[in-house]
Design an enzyme around this catalytic site. Sequence first.
Site, short mmCIF file in Angstrom:
data_model
loop_
_atom_site.label_atom_id
_atom_site.label_comp_id
_atom_site.label_asym_id
_atom_site.label_seq_id
_atom_site.Cartn_x
_atom_site.Cartn_y
_atom_site.Cartn_z
N GLU A 165 46.36 45.98 75.04
CA GLU A 165 47.10 45.34 76.12
C GLU A 165 47.99 46.38 76.81
O GLU A 165 48.34 47.40 76.20
CB GLU A 165 47.98 44.24 75.55
CG GLU A 165 47.23 43.15 74.79
CD GLU A 165 46.58 42.12 75.71
OE1 GLU A 165 46.37 42.41 76.91
OE2 GLU A 165 46.28 41.02 75.23
N ASN A 196 44.35 42.03 83.27
CA ASN A 196 45.55 42.88 83.19
C ASN A 196 45.20 44.33 82.86
O ASN A 196 46.07 45.12 82.53
CB ASN A 196 46.52 42.31 82.14
CG ASN A 196 45.92 42.33 80.73
OD1 ASN A 196 44.80 42.77 80.53
ND2 ASN A 196 46.68 41.85 79.77
N HIS A 209 43.28 45.35 80.34
CA HIS A 209 43.03 45.69 78.94
C HIS A 209 41.55 46.02 78.69
O HIS A 209 40.67 45.53 79.41
CB HIS A 209 43.56 44.60 77.98
CG HIS A 209 42.76 43.34 77.90
ND1 HIS A 209 43.32 42.11 77.67
CD2 HIS A 209 41.42 43.10 77.99
CE1 HIS A 209 42.38 41.19 77.61
NE2 HIS A 209 41.22 41.77 77.81
N ASP A 233 36.30 44.10 68.74
CA ASP A 233 37.47 43.35 68.32
C ASP A 233 37.12 42.00 67.72
O ASP A 233 35.96 41.55 67.78
CB ASP A 233 38.45 43.18 69.50
CG ASP A 233 37.75 42.83 70.81
OD1 ASP A 233 36.60 42.36 70.79
OD2 ASP A 233 38.36 43.03 71.87
C1 F6R Z 1 35.99 41.45 74.26
C2 F6R Z 1 36.92 42.40 74.84
C3 F6R Z 1 37.77 42.07 76.01
C4 F6R Z 1 36.97 41.54 77.21
C5 F6R Z 1 37.89 41.25 78.39
C6 F6R Z 1 37.13 40.62 79.55
O1 F6R Z 1 35.32 42.00 73.15
O2 F6R Z 1 37.00 43.46 74.33
O3 F6R Z 1 38.48 43.23 76.40
O4 F6R Z 1 36.01 42.48 77.56
O5 F6R Z 1 38.91 40.38 78.00
O6 F6R Z 1 36.69 39.36 79.16
P1 F6R Z 1 35.68 38.51 80.06
O7 F6R Z 1 34.40 39.26 80.07
O8 F6R Z 1 35.57 37.19 79.35
O9 F6R Z 1 36.30 38.41 81.41
#
Ligand code: F6R
Length: 247
Positions: free
Chosen positions: A147, A140, A142, A71
């Site tokens: 989301e 959450n 995701h 992403d």
């Molecule tokens: C980032 C991504 C997000 C993160 C998620 C956890 O490329 O795809 O889904 O993996 O938000 O983020 P952290 O590791 O910062 O807790």
Amino acid sequence: MKINMDIIKCKDEDEIGRRAASLVAETIHREPHCILGLATGSTPVGMYKNLVKLYEQGTLDFSKVRSFNLDEYYPIQPEDPQSYRYFMNENLFDHINIDPANTYVPHGNSENPEMVCEAYDLMIQAAGGIDLQVLGIGNNGHIAFNEPSDHFPAGTHVVDLQESTIKANARFFDSEQDVPRQAISMGIGSILRAKRIILLASGEAKAEAVKACIEGPITPLCPASALQLHPDVTVFVDEAAAKLLSK
Ligand code: F6R
């Protein structure tokens, strides 16, 4: 309850980083031309550090590897220090011998993001699909920027970020106002097409999402629960993130 996924319980974030990196390294040793799916955020940073170490020790060669990131914020310039392109260069690509032309991150600065999405899925397909997809998980539930919602998005798409994600990611920005309100994200369908998936999760804040992902019903209210449909998922969790798991 039958759990489909392989759960690897680690002591802490350091152990997750080491073990996940050695699994990625094994994949590259076995298939030097492999296609990696990569994630940003805090969780994979330790894994990237260990991969850089293996490269510096001369035991890992990225020269034939290609990568697709999950992403990117929208809109954002690639040289913006908050962009995921910048993050990947800083944490991995600038320190290993991967060809920069073989590293793909969705373009966050296009005037036509829908076209970027369509082209991204076609490029992944043309490359032969992702061999190993690395994922983190949001508080959450995701994965990538899929989301919680009423459906599982299929392909790469433009997402409106939810308030909880904007708040969680504000720590990387000067203020919450600076967090872009949209992103380009691979869909759940794109992720499930990967041949193998590893999910990394550490810290207590992830405990509920980890439980819902592994032991909860398969529902778009927890996008990560779709991973139960994939035949080859390995989850690396530390003790804090695993604390609500029944086993
Ligand atoms: C980032 C991504 C997000 C993160 C998620 C956890 O490329 O795809 O889904 O993996 O938000 O983020 P952290 O590791 O910062 O807790």
